[in-house]
Motif scaffolding. Structure first.
Motif, PDB file in Angstrom:
ATOM      1  N   SER A  75       0.995  -1.454   0.145  1.00  0.00           N
ATOM      2  CA  SER A  75      -0.137   0.026  -0.070  1.00  0.00           C
ATOM      3  C   SER A  75       0.889   1.325   0.114  1.00  0.00           C
ATOM      4  CB  SER A  75      -0.809  -0.128   1.220  1.00  0.00           C
ATOM      5  OG  SER A  75      -0.109   0.115   2.410  1.00  0.00           O
ATOM      6  N   ASP A  77       0.827   5.368   1.395  1.00  0.00           N
ATOM      7  CA  ASP A  77       0.845   5.818   2.916  1.00  0.00           C
ATOM      8  C   ASP A  77      -0.033   4.998   3.796  1.00  0.00           C
ATOM      9  OD1 ASP A  77       2.806   7.625   2.120  1.00  0.00           O
ATOM     10  OD2 ASP A  77       1.536   9.142   1.568  1.00  0.00           O
ATOM     11  N   GLY A  79      -2.678   4.234   6.120  1.00  0.00           N
ATOM     12  CA  GLY A  79      -4.201   4.592   6.441  1.00  0.00           C
ATOM     13  C   GLY A  79      -4.803   5.400   5.198  1.00  0.00           C
ATOM     14  N   SER A  80      -4.101   5.552   3.915  1.00  0.00           N
ATOM     15  CA  SER A  80      -4.651   6.400   2.918  1.00  0.00           C
ATOM     16  C   SER A  80      -5.491   5.732   1.971  1.00  0.00           C
ATOM     17  CB  SER A  80      -3.213   7.063   2.101  1.00  0.00           C
ATOM     18  OG  SER A  80      -2.596   5.952   1.463  1.00  0.00           O
ATOM     19  N   GLY A  81      -5.248   4.372   1.904  1.00  0.00           N
ATOM     20  CA  GLY A  81      -5.977   3.701   0.797  1.00  0.00           C
ATOM     21  C   GLY A  81      -5.293   3.568  -0.419  1.00  0.00           C
ATOM     22  N   LEU A  82      -4.469   4.482  -0.704  1.00  0.00           N
ATOM     23  CA  LEU A  82      -3.763   4.593  -2.002  1.00  0.00           C
ATOM     24  C   LEU A  82      -2.862   3.492  -2.239  1.00  0.00           C
ATOM     25  CD1 LEU A  82      -2.775   8.515  -1.677  1.00  0.00           C
ATOM     26  CD2 LEU A  82      -4.870   7.327  -2.910  1.00  0.00           C
ATOM     27  N   ALA A  83      -2.633   3.343  -3.416  1.00  0.00           N
ATOM     28  CA  ALA A  83      -1.608   2.197  -3.975  1.00  0.00           C
ATOM     29  C   ALA A  83      -0.077   2.734  -3.802  1.00  0.00           C
ATOM     30  CB  ALA A  83      -1.704   2.116  -5.482  1.00  0.00           C
ATOM     31  N   CYS A  84       0.890   2.068  -3.894  1.00  0.00           N
ATOM     32  CA  CYS A  84       1.942   2.208  -3.494  1.00  0.00           C
ATOM     33  C   CYS A  84       2.848   3.087  -4.873  1.00  0.00           C
ATOM     34  CB  CYS A  84       3.010   0.837  -3.497  1.00  0.00           C
ATOM     35  SG  CYS A  84       4.624   1.084  -2.795  1.00  0.00           S
TER      36      CYS A  84
END
Length: 128
Positions: A75, A77, A79-84
Motif C-alpha cells: 500500500s 501511505d 491509512g491512505s488507501g492509496l496504491a504504492c
C-alpha cells in the motif's frame, strides 16, 4: 558511516557492506553493479518492481541478499488507501534496513556501508 556511491566502480571497491536500491527503471544498472562485486561482498539489494511477474533473479555473492518489492502487493501511505507509488516501497525498505543495521555509533556499527541508490528513487529518500 555511509559512503554514497555515484557509480559501479565505487561500489565494487567497497571494503565494507553494500546497500544497493532502485526500481525496475534502474534494473540494468543494478545488475551491472552487482556483477562487479567480489565474492567477499556482503550486504543488501532492494529492487522495487510493478508486480511479482517482473521478478527476474540476479546472481549475487553468497553474503549479498536481493529483496524484490512488488508494488502491487503493497500500500501507499499508511491509512491512505492509496496504491504504492513508484519508489515508495524501496524508500521504506532502505529506511528500515538502515534503522536495523545502524546504531549511529561507528565503533558498534563497524565498517562503512557503501550505498548506491537509483535515480528513480524519490529525492526525499536522501533523508536516510
Amino acid at each position: 558511516m555511509y559512503i554514497i556511491a555515484s557509480d559501479a566502480t565505487i561500489v565494487s571497491r567497497a571494503a565494507g557492506r553494500v546497500l544497493i536500491a532502485g526500481t525496475e527503471a534502474s534494473l540494468d544498472e543494478i545488475r551491472a553493479i552487482v556483477a562487479t562485486l567480489t565474492e567477499k561482498a556482503r550486504g543488501q539489494v532492494f529492487i522495487e518492481v510493478p508486480s511479482a511477474e517482473h521478478v527476474d533473479p540476479i546472481a549475487t555473492p553468497e553474503c549479498v541478499t536481493v529483496t524484490w518489492l512488488p508494488r502491487d502487493a503493497r500500500s501507499g501511505d499508511m491509512g491512505s488507501g492509496l496504491a504504492c507509488a513508484p519508489g515508495q516501497a524501496v524508500g521504506r525498505a532502505v529506511r528500515a534496513w538502515v534503522g536495523e543495521m545502524s546504531t549511529g555509533d561507528a565503533e558498534i556499527d563497524g565498517d562503512a556501508v557503501c550505498v548506491w541508490v537509483g535515480r528513480d528513487v524519490p529525492n526525499d529518500f536522501a533523508t536516510v
